[in-house]
Design an enzyme around this catalytic site. Sequence first.
Site, PDB file in Angstrom:
ATOM      1  N   ARG A  93     -34.495  -0.494  15.826  1.00  0.00           N
ATOM      2  CA  ARG A  93     -35.180   0.072  16.980  1.00  0.00           C
ATOM      3  C   ARG A  93     -34.208   0.238  18.141  1.00  0.00           C
ATOM      4  O   ARG A  93     -34.271   1.217  18.899  1.00  0.00           O
ATOM      5  CB  ARG A  93     -36.362  -0.820  17.379  1.00  0.00           C
ATOM      6  N   TRP A 165     -21.476  -5.144  26.539  1.00  0.00           N
ATOM      7  CA  TRP A 165     -22.743  -5.093  25.819  1.00  0.00           C
ATOM      8  C   TRP A 165     -23.261  -3.665  25.708  1.00  0.00           C
ATOM      9  O   TRP A 165     -24.440  -3.391  25.919  1.00  0.00           O
ATOM     10  CB  TRP A 165     -23.799  -6.010  26.449  1.00  0.00           C
ATOM     11  N   GLU A 382     -32.122  -4.596  28.849  1.00  0.00           N
ATOM     12  CA  GLU A 382     -33.068  -3.712  29.550  1.00  0.00           C
ATOM     13  C   GLU A 382     -33.892  -4.488  30.585  1.00  0.00           C
ATOM     14  O   GLU A 382     -35.064  -4.192  30.812  1.00  0.00           O
ATOM     15  CB  GLU A 382     -34.007  -2.975  28.581  1.00  0.00           C
TER      16      GLU A 382
END
Length: 402
Positions: A93, A165, A382
């Site tokens: 995902r 990252w 996020e």
Amino acid sequence: MTDPVDAVFDLDALLTDEERGWRDRAREFARTRLAPVVEADFDAGYFRGELVPELGAAGFLGMHLSGYGCAGAGPVAYGLACHELEYVDSGWRTLVSVQGSLAMTAIAKYGSEAQREAWLPRMATGEAIGCFALTEPAGGSDPAAMTTRARFDGGEWVLDGAKRWIGLASEASVAVVWARTDAAGEEALGDADGAAAGGRVRGFVVPTDAAGFAATPIAGKRSMRTSIQCDVALDGVRLPADAVLPGARGLSAPFTCLGEARYGITWGAMGAARACLDAAVARSRSREVFGRPIGAMQLTQAKLADMLVEYEKGMLLALHLGRAKERGALTPEQVSVGKLNAVREAIGIASQARTILGGDGVTDEFPVMRHLANLESVRTYEGTDEIHQLVLGRALTGSPAF
């Protein structure tokens, strides 16, 4: 046999035929192409990039975008696809999020027509992988403190800095890099306010074969091992004047892209939760102690009932946000509710499932420990729990506490 979770929670009744079709297509792909290899790939730390074109052929890359070879699917259909992919593994995902919600959305919303034509069709098919380089080693949750710089020199942009990252960066053909410009660059762009301020955050379309661009996969991960996250170095990367995303002015542009990814996480994390719930239900029926299945024990049934309730609430929230997104009414604060709740509840469900599986729950016979490890990363990226709590706190009190 009727699925026991679906028998209690009839989500299908709330979906359109088209949405169910996308869900079923994603489920078939995830469980036939990804599930058979996911445990081995996780153990080996292997990103199975050869499957990316298959994801493209199935229409999942940038599926919420329209034109340029993208499927133009609705928000709920996109969420259901995220749910099914993360049912198998968060890494897959994440790939769809990085490619579609971040890199492709940035180019589609803020890029020039030439940039869209050059990259979006290839990214939709999976021929080209993209990445989204925003986070910095010392920046984390504070992108306003960005140190990556883009100076305008001799009619070209020169980028210097470091990112960390950054998903898929070592596999990507193109990177959307966010950097703070200088006054000369803003003057060249005709932005008097940006020039007066000494520069502003802008996005740049950077081919990853450009001299001075280097992406190094981060080693030693105990989470998200089927995907790749990298350190990115930008050492005097020279780009043409038209490499800048013309529609992106300030941090609102990358934040909009992050909102797209966070929306997908709201659905995706519930996919990981569902996988853990399914494993616990199946084990409760098959494992016997004291002469009967553990699912016949009151404490086990109480655990399963609590897990089901939290899963149903998470899915109804995701659906509510999806319908709001369809109407163009979804707010950043609502997305923060979705991301914060989904990941927190998914971790709780996975942890509870592990207790039902007993000692075997820590083995790769079941997906639960892998999902738990992955969800710890999903919790952080996020926007951490704390960032989303502060977003909601600001909305409730009117006082920013960042």
